[in-house]
Design an enzyme around this catalytic site. Structure first.
Site: not given
Ligand code: ZN
Length: 247
Positions: A120, A191, A36, A128, A105, A149
């Site tokens: 994170h 970093s 990033f 949903c 990932d 959804c």
């Molecule tokens: Zn839903």
């Protein structure tokens, strides 16, 4: 000297019992994913403000075009690299208790690591925004955006942390516990400028852990100074470290 430092780190890992790794996007570069921050980082090209949670809720449908492009499309062909596999092997050898990763990932798990704390959140699941139903990434047909959804038709949100969102409660609890109690923390490919993750090494150090940093560039010293710094690609260094421990 890098080789001497690898020997030194192998010794430290052999002598200690409670070892954790803190990883960041640098570890996934060799898997074809971009970081990033820094040179060629995604934030040189994209505006990180678009990842604000309030922005997402106001522009959900439009947001999904670039969320897919930035976070889901690159993962279609991404495979774990030698650094991910080396950490999985360390865990198997009983030389790594947990990985605290800032990455979303899922490549640590794909490499076989079991105790992975996703600080994170993750791209492996989607939630949903209305009824709370959750979906595995593999169930979603991304050819139609935004993904909705199946139960209520509302737009889904990736289960990773947007700016302005809290760190998932359990992940934070486990991460701080490990930081407070580990003997050794390996800091790899990060970093170290994103709080609160950047605070974890400082907490470990305060509790007398040995800090070992493996990075292409030196970690931001505002938060801590490593006891040992190995400059280089984790993809090269970590497999050497595993070999050294096996000797
Ligand atoms: Zn839903």
């Amino acid at each position: 000297m890098t080789e001497d430092n690898i020997k030194k780190v192998a010794d430290i890992l052999l002598k200690n019992k409670y070892i954790v790794a803190l990883t960041g996007s640098g570890i996934s570069v060799a898997s074809g994913l971009r970081t990033f921050r820094g040179k060629n980082g995604l934030w040189e090209e994209y505006n990180p403000q678009a990842l604000e949670i309030s922005y997402f809720y106001e522009h959900r449908a439009e947001s999904w075009d670039w969320i897919y492009k930035l976070f889901f499309e690159p993962l279609k062909n991404a495979q774990p690299n030698a650094a991910h596999y080396a950490l999985a092997e360390l865990e198997n050898m009983g030389k790594l208790n947990a990985i605290i990763t800032q990455n979303i990932d899922g490549l640590h798990q794909a490499a076989g690591s079991k105790n992975v704390i996703e600080f994170h959140g993750t791209t492996r699941n989607l939630i949903c925004t209305k009824c709370g139903a959750d979906y595995s990434r593999d169930e979603i047909d991304f050819s139609i955006l935004p993904p909705r959804c199946a139960k209520c038709g509302e737009i889904l949100k990736p289960d990773f942390v947007f700016f302005g969102e809290m760190i998932p409660h359990k992940a934070a609890e486990y991460a701080y516990h490990h930081a407070m109690h580990c003997n050794v923390m390996l800091i790899i490919g990060t970093s170290g400028v994103v709080m609160p993750a950047a605070d974890l090494p400082r907490i470990a150090k305060q509790n007398n852990a040995t800090l070992i940093e493996i990075n292409l560039e030196q970690y931001n010293e505002r938060f801590f100074a490593p006891d040992i710094f190995i400059q280089g690609d984790a993809n090269v260094i970590l497999p050497k470290l595993v070999e050294e421990i096996k000797k």
